[in-house]
Design an enzyme around this catalytic site. Structure first.
Site, PDB file in Angstrom:
ATOM      1  N   MET A 172      10.338 -27.251 -59.818  1.00  0.00           N
ATOM      2  CA  MET A 172      10.429 -28.571 -59.184  1.00  0.00           C
ATOM      3  C   MET A 172      11.270 -29.431 -60.117  1.00  0.00           C
ATOM      4  O   MET A 172      10.788 -30.359 -60.768  1.00  0.00           O
ATOM      5  CB  MET A 172       9.017 -29.132 -58.966  1.00  0.00           C
ATOM      6  CG  MET A 172       8.285 -28.433 -57.822  1.00  0.00           C
ATOM      7  SD  MET A 172       6.502 -28.658 -57.877  1.00  0.00           S
ATOM      8  CE  MET A 172       6.051 -27.307 -58.968  1.00  0.00           C
ATOM      9  N   ASP A 196       2.061 -23.074 -50.523  1.00  0.00           N
ATOM     10  CA  ASP A 196       1.572 -23.671 -51.771  1.00  0.00           C
ATOM     11  C   ASP A 196       1.057 -25.085 -51.525  1.00  0.00           C
ATOM     12  O   ASP A 196       1.802 -25.954 -51.079  1.00  0.00           O
ATOM     13  CB  ASP A 196       2.762 -23.693 -52.756  1.00  0.00           C
ATOM     14  CG  ASP A 196       2.400 -24.187 -54.147  1.00  0.00           C
ATOM     15  OD1 ASP A 196       1.227 -24.468 -54.409  1.00  0.00           O
ATOM     16  OD2 ASP A 196       3.336 -24.281 -54.976  1.00  0.00           O
ATOM     17  N   HIS A 241       1.360 -17.842 -60.618  1.00  0.00           N
ATOM     18  CA  HIS A 241       2.274 -18.902 -60.170  1.00  0.00           C
ATOM     19  C   HIS A 241       2.409 -19.958 -61.266  1.00  0.00           C
ATOM     20  O   HIS A 241       1.415 -20.465 -61.783  1.00  0.00           O
ATOM     21  CB  HIS A 241       1.721 -19.520 -58.888  1.00  0.00           C
ATOM     22  CG  HIS A 241       2.609 -20.512 -58.224  1.00  0.00           C
ATOM     23  ND1 HIS A 241       3.666 -20.159 -57.411  1.00  0.00           N
ATOM     24  CD2 HIS A 241       2.607 -21.872 -58.240  1.00  0.00           C
ATOM     25  CE1 HIS A 241       4.257 -21.252 -56.935  1.00  0.00           C
ATOM     26  NE2 HIS A 241       3.645 -22.312 -57.443  1.00  0.00           N
ATOM     27  N   SER A 248      -2.270 -20.538 -59.391  1.00  0.00           N
ATOM     28  CA  SER A 248      -1.367 -21.466 -60.073  1.00  0.00           C
ATOM     29  C   SER A 248      -1.996 -21.961 -61.368  1.00  0.00           C
ATOM     30  O   SER A 248      -3.007 -22.667 -61.342  1.00  0.00           O
ATOM     31  CB  SER A 248      -1.068 -22.656 -59.161  1.00  0.00           C
ATOM     32  OG  SER A 248      -0.425 -23.660 -59.912  1.00  0.00           O
ATOM     33  N   MET A 254       6.043 -25.663 -48.806  1.00  0.00           N
ATOM     34  CA  MET A 254       5.070 -26.550 -49.457  1.00  0.00           C
ATOM     35  C   MET A 254       4.128 -27.122 -48.396  1.00  0.00           C
ATOM     36  O   MET A 254       4.571 -27.688 -47.401  1.00  0.00           O
ATOM     37  CB  MET A 254       5.780 -27.696 -50.183  1.00  0.00           C
ATOM     38  CG  MET A 254       6.480 -27.296 -51.476  1.00  0.00           C
ATOM     39  SD  MET A 254       5.444 -26.404 -52.662  1.00  0.00           S
ATOM     40  CE  MET A 254       4.175 -27.622 -53.023  1.00  0.00           C
ATOM     41  N   ASP A 259       4.197 -23.551 -62.266  1.00  0.00           N
ATOM     42  CA  ASP A 259       4.823 -24.765 -61.718  1.00  0.00           C
ATOM     43  C   ASP A 259       5.555 -25.537 -62.807  1.00  0.00           C
ATOM     44  O   ASP A 259       4.931 -26.082 -63.707  1.00  0.00           O
ATOM     45  CB  ASP A 259       3.750 -25.680 -61.124  1.00  0.00           C
ATOM     46  CG  ASP A 259       3.185 -25.133 -59.832  1.00  0.00           C
ATOM     47  OD1 ASP A 259       3.983 -24.869 -58.909  1.00  0.00           O
ATOM     48  OD2 ASP A 259       1.958 -24.970 -59.745  1.00  0.00           O
ATOM     49  N   HIS A 297       7.949 -21.550 -59.981  1.00  0.00           N
ATOM     50  CA  HIS A 297       8.273 -22.540 -58.937  1.00  0.00           C
ATOM     51  C   HIS A 297       8.892 -23.743 -59.629  1.00  0.00           C
ATOM     52  O   HIS A 297       8.202 -24.528 -60.272  1.00  0.00           O
ATOM     53  CB  HIS A 297       6.959 -22.898 -58.214  1.00  0.00           C
ATOM     54  CG  HIS A 297       7.090 -23.994 -57.192  1.00  0.00           C
ATOM     55  ND1 HIS A 297       5.988 -24.656 -56.676  1.00  0.00           N
ATOM     56  CD2 HIS A 297       8.170 -24.545 -56.569  1.00  0.00           C
ATOM     57  CE1 HIS A 297       6.391 -25.562 -55.790  1.00  0.00           C
ATOM     58  NE2 HIS A 297       7.703 -25.528 -55.718  1.00  0.00           N
ATOM     59  N   MET A 331       7.805 -28.780 -63.659  1.00  0.00           N
ATOM     60  CA  MET A 331       8.150 -30.112 -63.119  1.00  0.00           C
ATOM     61  C   MET A 331       8.887 -30.922 -64.175  1.00  0.00           C
ATOM     62  O   MET A 331       8.494 -30.907 -65.341  1.00  0.00           O
ATOM     63  CB  MET A 331       6.871 -30.865 -62.745  1.00  0.00           C
ATOM     64  CG  MET A 331       5.962 -30.099 -61.801  1.00  0.00           C
ATOM     65  SD  MET A 331       4.485 -31.058 -61.471  1.00  0.00           S
ATOM     66  CE  MET A 331       3.549 -29.888 -60.476  1.00  0.00           C
TER      67      MET A 331
HETATM   68  C1  DX5 Z   1       2.068 -28.568 -56.507  1.00  0.00           C
HETATM   69  C2  DX5 Z   1       2.231 -27.183 -57.083  1.00  0.00           C
HETATM   70  C3  DX5 Z   1       1.134 -26.243 -56.712  1.00  0.00           C
HETATM   71  C4  DX5 Z   1      -0.234 -26.643 -57.215  1.00  0.00           C
HETATM   72  C5  DX5 Z   1      -1.216 -26.231 -56.149  1.00  0.00           C
HETATM   73  O1  DX5 Z   1       3.265 -29.261 -56.650  1.00  0.00           O
HETATM   74  O2  DX5 Z   1       3.426 -26.604 -56.617  1.00  0.00           O
HETATM   75  O3  DX5 Z   1       1.431 -24.914 -57.097  1.00  0.00           O
HETATM   76  O4  DX5 Z   1      -0.585 -26.041 -58.427  1.00  0.00           O
HETATM   77  O5  DX5 Z   1      -2.464 -26.705 -56.477  1.00  0.00           O
HETATM   78  P1  DX5 Z   1      -3.687 -26.673 -55.471  1.00  0.00           P
HETATM   79  O6  DX5 Z   1      -3.933 -25.250 -55.092  1.00  0.00           O
HETATM   80  O7  DX5 Z   1      -4.786 -27.269 -56.286  1.00  0.00           O
HETATM   81  O8  DX5 Z   1      -3.311 -27.520 -54.283  1.00  0.00           O
HETATM   82 ZN    ZN Z   2       3.760 -24.405 -56.968  1.00  0.00          ZN
END
Ligand code: DX5
Ligand code: ZN
Length: 216
Positions: free
Chosen positions: A68, A175, A33, A8, A137, A35, A66, A37
């Protein structure tokens, strides 16, 4: 089912984003990956289209987005257009999961749906046959570097059982809080795609870390 590691980039050094993405490109990881947000679905804001495009240019690996964000149907086609091979939205973020699935399919990307730790696995049943992947998650979404929630293992087992009946080729991604210490248990429980942020990017040798997770 093929084991896949998806580092990620949320945990990458954004001042050296290209360097960090190229590391993933050289590594044994098959996906990157990403993310996204929006500050509404989760209490944090990450990045959007320009950063996705820069990541797309820096790798030949599959780009796993991903989302969010609330009402993901507004943007799923654009994420596919800007470089996502996989587009995953949150079941809790939309009133019309079917529409969202349809729009992702139409855009040519693979379809993923995600649930937060407190959402029952059972809520996926009505759409399980229509998606290519479920993302479980294993932390509350919003931030990297959190502790893995151990109950996630049972949720993965429950989902794998449901998938055996309804969608045998379903990919199960997990994740949050994943490292080489729990990767083996996650694969054994029935997950085949592991996302890892901090454990990879904060490792002294990230490529070795990825390899060790695959062999866990
Ligand atoms: C959290 C993200 C993850 C995050 C995971 O909301 O969806 O993808 O980057 O990070 P680690 O591996 O550090 O928990
Ligand atoms: Zn993620």
């Amino acid at each position: 089912m093929k084991r896949i590691i998806a580092p990620s980039v949320l945990a990458a050094d954004f001042g050296h984003l290209e360097r960090d993405v190229r590391m993933v490109d050289r590594s044994a990881a098959d996906w990157v990956h990403v993310d996204v947000m929006d500050g509404l679905f989760v209490p944090n804001i990450s990045f959007g289209f320009p950063v996705l495009k820069a990541i797309r240019r820096a790798t030949t690996k599959l780009v796993d987005v991903h989302l969010m964000i609330v009402d993901p149907e507004r943007y799923v086609a654009r994420f596919a257009h800007d470089g996502a091979d996989w587009v995953t939205f949150h079941l809790e973020a939309t009133h019309d999961a079917e529409h969202c699935i349809h729009l992702i399919r139409e855009s040519g990307a693979k379809v993923g749906v995600s649930i937060k730790p407190k959402t029952a696995v059972e809520t996926l049943r009505p759409i399980l046959q229509e998606v290519d992947m479920v993302l479980i998650m294993s932390v509350e979404p919003g931030f990297g570097g959190q502790q893995f929630i151990p109950e996630s293992l049972d949720r993965i087992r429950e989902l794998r059982r449901m998938a055996e009946e309804l969608n045998p080729t379903l990919q199960i991604e997990v994740d949050g809080g994943i490292s080489k210490e729990n990767a083996g248990a996650l694969f054994e429980a029935g997950a085949n795609v592991l996302v890892a942020g901090s454990s990879v990017f904060k490792a002294e040798d990230p490529e070795l870390e990825i390899k060790q997770m695959l062999e866990a």
